[in-house]
Design an enzyme around this catalytic site. Sequence first.
Site, PDB file in Angstrom:
ATOM      1  N   ARG A  54      36.460  43.481  47.119  1.00 60.18           N
ATOM      2  CA  ARG A  54      36.039  42.565  46.052  1.00 60.18           C
ATOM      3  C   ARG A  54      36.392  41.119  46.332  1.00 60.18           C
ATOM      4  O   ARG A  54      35.600  40.230  46.039  1.00 60.18           O
ATOM      5  CB  ARG A  54      36.501  43.044  44.681  1.00 60.18           C
ATOM      6  N   THR A  55      37.557  40.864  46.912  1.00 61.39           N
ATOM      7  CA  THR A  55      37.946  39.464  47.086  1.00 61.39           C
ATOM      8  C   THR A  55      36.971  38.760  48.034  1.00 61.39           C
ATOM      9  O   THR A  55      36.504  37.656  47.766  1.00 61.39           O
ATOM     10  CB  THR A  55      39.383  39.375  47.631  1.00 61.39           C
ATOM     11  N   LYS A  82      40.503  41.189  71.327  1.00 56.27           N
ATOM     12  CA  LYS A  82      40.822  40.945  72.744  1.00 56.27           C
ATOM     13  C   LYS A  82      42.159  40.245  72.888  1.00 56.27           C
ATOM     14  O   LYS A  82      42.512  39.772  73.972  1.00 56.27           O
ATOM     15  CB  LYS A  82      39.741  40.071  73.382  1.00 56.27           C
ATOM     16  N   ARG A 104      42.856  35.798  54.477  1.00 53.67           N
ATOM     17  CA  ARG A 104      43.692  36.946  54.100  1.00 53.67           C
ATOM     18  C   ARG A 104      44.351  37.470  55.363  1.00 53.67           C
ATOM     19  O   ARG A 104      43.699  37.626  56.404  1.00 53.67           O
ATOM     20  CB  ARG A 104      42.851  38.040  53.455  1.00 53.67           C
ATOM     21  N   HIS A 132      48.587  35.965  45.877  1.00 55.19           N
ATOM     22  CA  HIS A 132      47.140  36.165  45.815  1.00 55.19           C
ATOM     23  C   HIS A 132      46.667  35.333  44.617  1.00 55.19           C
ATOM     24  O   HIS A 132      46.309  35.867  43.575  1.00 55.19           O
ATOM     25  CB  HIS A 132      46.864  37.656  45.608  1.00 55.19           C
TER      26      HIS A 132
HETATM   27  C1  NCD Z   1      44.695  43.617  45.903  1.00 55.71           C
HETATM   28  C2  NCD Z   1      45.109  43.022  47.221  1.00 55.71           C
HETATM   29  O1  NCD Z   1      44.515  43.299  48.249  1.00 55.71           O
HETATM   30  O2  NCD Z   1      46.018  42.230  47.170  1.00 55.71           O
HETATM   31  N1  NCD Z   1      43.364  43.787  45.712  1.00 55.71           N
HETATM   32  C3  NCD Z   1      42.595  42.711  45.354  1.00 55.71           C
HETATM   33  O3  NCD Z   1      42.509  41.724  46.046  1.00 55.71           O
HETATM   34  N2  NCD Z   1      41.963  42.771  44.163  1.00 55.71           N
HETATM   35  C4  NCD Z   1      45.569  44.657  45.412  1.00 55.71           C
HETATM   36  C5  NCD Z   1      45.792  45.891  46.232  1.00 55.71           C
HETATM   37  O4  NCD Z   1      45.501  45.945  47.417  1.00 55.71           O
HETATM   38  O5  NCD Z   1      46.347  46.820  45.645  1.00 55.71           O
END
Ligand code: NCD
Length: 305
Positions: A54-55, A82, A104, A132
């Site tokens: 989703r992000t 690589k 990320r 986050h």
């Molecule tokens: C989360 C994450 O990846 O930090 N998911 C998200 O971005 N909505 C939470 C998770 O991984 O549990």
Amino acid sequence: MRHLLSISDLGAEGIEEVMRLTDSFVEVSSRAIPKVPTLRGKTVVSLFFENSTRTRLSFETAAKRLSADIMTFSVGTSSVSKGESVRDTVETIEAMGIDAVVVRHRSAGVPWQVSRWIDASVINAGDGWHEHPTQALLDCYTIRERLQTLDGRRVAIVGDIKHSRVARSAVLAFSALGADVTLVAPPTLLPPSLAGWPVQVSHDLDEVLPKVDVVYLLRMQSERMQEALVPSLREYTAGYGLTRRRAAQLQDSTLVMHPGPMNRGVEIAAEVTALPNAVITRQVANGVAVRMAVLFLLLGSGTGR
Ligand code: NCD
């Protein structure tokens, strides 16, 4: 503001500004053609060294609705496999001419490091156990949408706090807006020290549930656990899962939230996700408008860079 690395970059005033901007982008998203030319000519890169559904899609949708160009980087198909370093990777991407990177990574602090290496704006889309921030912003927006304000609201954040970047950003954001936050978890799933965290702690979910305005469940982040921190998932659910029986103790107006991805039947029962006050899909929907607001704040206002 040039980067969004932590909720503390924004403070209460910055969060309020994002909320106000989000209102206007929710309006844009409701149009027949949900697109504005605001970031035409800007290039946004999504640089995900860790999995995401989703992000990533939410940021990419947000950038497209603002008419920015979007480049997508996937670790699996890149030269990272690589052995190319993060620094060489971002410097290579920057050489193509970009305005923002959405990062990320499984290690805390990588987005901050990236912000030292390049001139583009950096947005933290989740770094290790650390933060986050856009998740916390969309959570604030969702709570305000249903409960008008966070000021004085009681919020329980339940579950694997120890490994959760979502919890760290949420605690900062919710408390900046005046909410009372209680962490509910077994001691093994709490960070070793909570010094300086503006929270209360409880180990008894049944005692907390009837008193709260929001119950925010976290995923058991088994991929981040080095050891068995709970005896078994069944026992975790027995003590800390929002089962149907437990959900019956909530007030009618209490919101049920989850950042996704959910482990149905572990931290939340499948039936509970369908309750009228479960706003889990609203969180996802609001995520797009919130990320439009963040991209606009960093790239569109003319004051950012
Ligand atoms: C989360 C994450 O990846 O930090 N998911 C998200 O971005 N909505 C939470 C998770 O991984 O549990």
